[in-house]
Design a protein around this motif. Structure first.
Motif, PDB file in Angstrom:
ATOM      1  N   PHE A  31       0.804  -1.220   0.000  1.00  0.00           N
ATOM      2  CA  PHE A  31       0.000   0.000   0.000  1.00  0.00           C
ATOM      3  C   PHE A  31       0.837   1.271   0.000  1.00  0.00           C
ATOM      4  N   SER A  32       2.009   1.239   0.633  1.00  0.00           N
ATOM      5  CA  SER A  32       2.816   2.445   0.830  1.00  0.00           C
ATOM      6  C   SER A  32       3.139   3.150  -0.471  1.00  0.00           C
ATOM      7  N   GLY A  33       2.754   4.410  -0.530  1.00  0.00           N
ATOM      8  CA  GLY A  33       3.012   5.226  -1.696  1.00  0.00           C
ATOM      9  C   GLY A  33       2.124   4.920  -2.885  1.00  0.00           C
ATOM     10  N   LEU A  34       1.211   3.953  -2.756  1.00  0.00           N
ATOM     11  CA  LEU A  34       0.352   3.543  -3.864  1.00  0.00           C
ATOM     12  C   LEU A  34      -1.131   3.759  -3.577  1.00  0.00           C
ATOM     13  N   ALA A  35      -1.529   3.583  -2.342  1.00  0.00           N
ATOM     14  CA  ALA A  35      -2.939   3.662  -1.958  1.00  0.00           C
ATOM     15  C   ALA A  35      -3.005   3.893  -0.458  1.00  0.00           C
ATOM     16  N   ARG A  36      -4.208   3.886   0.082  1.00  0.00           N
ATOM     17  CA  ARG A  36      -4.386   4.105   1.511  1.00  0.00           C
ATOM     18  C   ARG A  36      -4.213   2.789   2.256  1.00  0.00           C
ATOM     19  N   GLN A  37      -3.495   2.831   3.365  1.00  0.00           N
ATOM     20  CA  GLN A  37      -3.317   1.639   4.170  1.00  0.00           C
ATOM     21  C   GLN A  37      -4.655   1.271   4.819  1.00  0.00           C
ATOM     22  N   PRO A  38      -4.972  -0.019   4.901  1.00  0.00           N
ATOM     23  CA  PRO A  38      -6.192  -0.447   5.573  1.00  0.00           C
ATOM     24  C   PRO A  38      -6.198   0.003   7.044  1.00  0.00           C
ATOM     25  N   LEU A  39      -7.389   0.336   7.517  1.00  0.00           N
ATOM     26  CA  LEU A  39      -7.587   0.790   8.893  1.00  0.00           C
ATOM     27  C   LEU A  39      -8.543  -0.166   9.586  1.00  0.00           C
ATOM     28  N   ALA A  40      -8.086  -0.816  10.646  1.00  0.00           N
ATOM     29  CA  ALA A  40      -8.898  -1.789  11.382  1.00  0.00           C
ATOM     30  C   ALA A  40      -9.322  -1.205  12.726  1.00  0.00           C
ATOM     31  N   GLN A  41     -10.575  -1.493  13.088  1.00  0.00           N
ATOM     32  CA  GLN A  41     -11.086  -1.061  14.390  1.00  0.00           C
ATOM     33  C   GLN A  41     -12.050  -2.109  14.916  1.00  0.00           C
ATOM     34  N   GLU A  42     -11.873  -2.471  16.172  1.00  0.00           N
ATOM     35  CA  GLU A  42     -12.847  -3.340  16.822  1.00  0.00           C
ATOM     36  C   GLU A  42     -13.918  -2.455  17.446  1.00  0.00           C
ATOM     37  N   PHE A  43     -15.158  -2.884  17.326  1.00  0.00           N
ATOM     38  CA  PHE A  43     -16.292  -2.171  17.910  1.00  0.00           C
ATOM     39  C   PHE A  43     -17.084  -3.130  18.794  1.00  0.00           C
ATOM     40  N   ALA A  44     -17.713  -2.588  19.828  1.00  0.00           N
ATOM     41  CA  ALA A  44     -18.655  -3.348  20.652  1.00  0.00           C
ATOM     42  C   ALA A  44     -20.025  -2.709  20.493  1.00  0.00           C
ATOM     43  N   ARG A  45     -21.028  -3.554  20.369  1.00  0.00           N
ATOM     44  CA  ARG A  45     -22.395  -3.038  20.306  1.00  0.00           C
ATOM     45  C   ARG A  45     -22.764  -2.471  21.662  1.00  0.00           C
ATOM     46  N   ARG A  46     -23.495  -1.367  21.642  1.00  0.00           N
ATOM     47  CA  ARG A  46     -24.014  -0.787  22.881  1.00  0.00           C
ATOM     48  C   ARG A  46     -25.472  -1.201  22.977  1.00  0.00           C
ATOM     49  N   THR A  47     -25.735  -2.069  23.902  1.00  0.00           N
ATOM     50  CA  THR A  47     -27.095  -2.579  24.026  1.00  0.00           C
ATOM     51  C   THR A  47     -27.361  -2.980  25.467  1.00  0.00           C
ATOM     52  N   THR A  48     -28.602  -2.912  25.865  1.00  0.00           N
ATOM     53  CA  THR A  48     -28.981  -3.392  27.197  1.00  0.00           C
ATOM     54  C   THR A  48     -29.628  -4.764  27.097  1.00  0.00           C
ATOM     55  N   GLU A  49     -29.693  -5.295  25.872  1.00  0.00           N
ATOM     56  CA  GLU A  49     -30.347  -6.583  25.645  1.00  0.00           C
ATOM     57  C   GLU A  49     -29.523  -7.764  26.139  1.00  0.00           C
ATOM     58  N   ARG A  50     -28.206  -7.607  26.244  1.00  0.00           N
ATOM     59  CA  ARG A  50     -27.330  -8.714  26.639  1.00  0.00           C
ATOM     60  C   ARG A  50     -26.389  -8.242  27.733  1.00  0.00           C
ATOM     61  N   ALA A  51     -25.954  -9.185  28.534  1.00  0.00           N
ATOM     62  CA  ALA A  51     -25.030  -8.833  29.615  1.00  0.00           C
ATOM     63  C   ALA A  51     -23.702  -8.317  29.067  1.00  0.00           C
ATOM     64  N   SER A  52     -23.212  -8.919  27.999  1.00  0.00           N
ATOM     65  CA  SER A  52     -21.969  -8.449  27.392  1.00  0.00           C
ATOM     66  C   SER A  52     -22.201  -8.257  25.895  1.00  0.00           C
ATOM     67  N   ALA A  53     -21.923  -7.071  25.438  1.00  0.00           N
ATOM     68  CA  ALA A  53     -22.138  -6.764  24.023  1.00  0.00           C
ATOM     69  C   ALA A  53     -21.082  -7.459  23.177  1.00  0.00           C
ATOM     70  N   PRO A  54     -21.496  -8.180  22.123  1.00  0.00           N
ATOM     71  CA  PRO A  54     -20.502  -8.825  21.259  1.00  0.00           C
ATOM     72  C   PRO A  54     -19.718  -7.773  20.468  1.00  0.00           C
ATOM     73  N   SER A  55     -18.487  -8.118  20.183  1.00  0.00           N
ATOM     74  CA  SER A  55     -17.675  -7.186  19.401  1.00  0.00           C
ATOM     75  C   SER A  55     -17.461  -7.728  17.990  1.00  0.00           C
ATOM     76  N   PHE A  56     -17.030  -6.833  17.120  1.00  0.00           N
ATOM     77  CA  PHE A  56     -16.726  -7.184  15.744  1.00  0.00           C
ATOM     78  C   PHE A  56     -15.646  -6.232  15.253  1.00  0.00           C
ATOM     79  N   VAL A  57     -14.967  -6.610  14.185  1.00  0.00           N
ATOM     80  CA  VAL A  57     -13.898  -5.803  13.601  1.00  0.00           C
ATOM     81  C   VAL A  57     -14.320  -5.364  12.209  1.00  0.00           C
ATOM     82  N   VAL A  58     -14.014  -4.111  11.891  1.00  0.00           N
ATOM     83  CA  VAL A  58     -14.224  -3.586  10.546  1.00  0.00           C
ATOM     84  C   VAL A  58     -12.870  -3.100  10.045  1.00  0.00           C
ATOM     85  N   ILE A  59     -12.531  -3.491   8.829  1.00  0.00           N
ATOM     86  CA  ILE A  59     -11.281  -3.033   8.213  1.00  0.00           C
ATOM     87  C   ILE A  59     -11.661  -2.219   6.974  1.00  0.00           C
ATOM     88  N   ALA A  60     -11.408  -0.910   7.033  1.00  0.00           N
ATOM     89  CA  ALA A  60     -11.721   0.006   5.937  1.00  0.00           C
ATOM     90  C   ALA A  60     -10.575   0.013   4.936  1.00  0.00           C
TER      91      ALA A  60
END
Length: 187
Positions: free
Chosen positions: A34-63
Motif C-alpha cells: 500500500f505504501s506510496g500507492l494507496a491508503r493503508q487499511p484501517l482496522a477497528q474493533e467495535f462493541a455493540r451498545r445494548t442493554t439486551e445482553r449482559a456483554s455486548a458482542p464485538s466485531f472488527v471492521v477493516i476500511a
C-alpha cells in the motif's frame, strides 16, 4: 514512531456512537503493498451498545481503499510494469498492485480470526475482477457489490465498493446497503 506514508485521502470510520463504541485503538496496516500507492487499511474493533445482553458482542471492521484504475505506478519496470498497465481486459491500470493489496489485506485480517470481521470500502475492482477473487479464494464471503451501483464513470455504472465477511461474521449479516454518497453526482 515513523509516520505512515499516505496521500491526502484517508480511510476513516463513520459510525453511530449510540449503537457501537470503539474497543481499543485502531490499527493501520502499514504494508509495502500500500505504501506510496494507496491508503493503508484501517482496522477497528467495535462493541455493540445494548442493554439486551449482559456483554455486548464485538466485531472488527477493516476500511480499505485500493489503488485506482486510472494510472499505473511510475516506479515499476519490466514485467511488473506490464502487469500494471491497462491491457484492455476491463480491469484498468494497476491490477497487479490491487492483487498484491488483496493478498496483504487477507494476511493482515487473519489476526482477527474468530472475531466477526468485515472488509469494507473502495476496492477499485468490480465483482468479477482479480483482487476480489483473491479475497473470496482466501475464504471471505462477498456480501455486497453485486447489484447496487456505487460508481459512475464514462456513462457506465457499477460497484467498486464492497463488503466481505469472514466465517464468524457471515451468519450474523441480515442486510447490506450501499450508501451512495457521490455515485450519481455529475462532474
Amino acid at each position: 514512531a515513523v509516520p505512515v506514508a499516505e496521500d491526502v485521502i484517508r480511510v476513516a470510520f463513520i459510525y453511530k456512537p449510540a449503537a457501537v463504541t470503539p474497543v481499543g485503538d485502531s490499527v493501520i496496516h502499514d504494508d509495502a503493498a500500500f505504501s506510496g500507492l494507496a491508503r493503508q487499511p484501517l482496522a477497528q474493533e467495535f462493541a455493540r451498545r445494548t442493554t439486551e445482553r449482559a456483554s455486548a458482542p464485538s466485531f472488527v471492521v477493516i476500511a480499505n481503499h485500493f489503488k485506482s484504475k486510472g494510472s499505473a505506478p511510475k516506479n515499476l519496470s519490466g514485467a511488473e510494469a506490464a502487469a500494471n498497465t491497462d491491457n484492455g481486459d476491463g480491469q484498468g491500470n494497476s491490477n497487479g498492485v490491487r492483487v498484491k493489496q488483496a493478498r496483504a489485506l487477507a494476511t493482515f485480517a487473519q489476526r482477527f480470526n474468530g472475531t466477526p470481521t468485515l472488509l469494507v470500502g473502495d476496492f477499485n475492482a468490480y465483482s468479477k475482477e482479480d483482487p476480489l477473487k483473491v479475497l473470496t479464494d482466501a475464504g471471505w464471503t462477498h456480501e455486497s457489490g453485486h447489484g447496487d451501483s456505487s460508481y459512475v464513470y464514462g456513462g457506465r455504472s457499477g460497484s467498486m465498493d464492497h463488503v466481505f465477511a469472514n466465517s464468524a461474521a457471515h451468519p450474523l449479516i441480515t442486510e447490506v446497503k450501499s450508501w451512495a454518497v457521490n455515485a450519481q453526482e455529475s462532474i
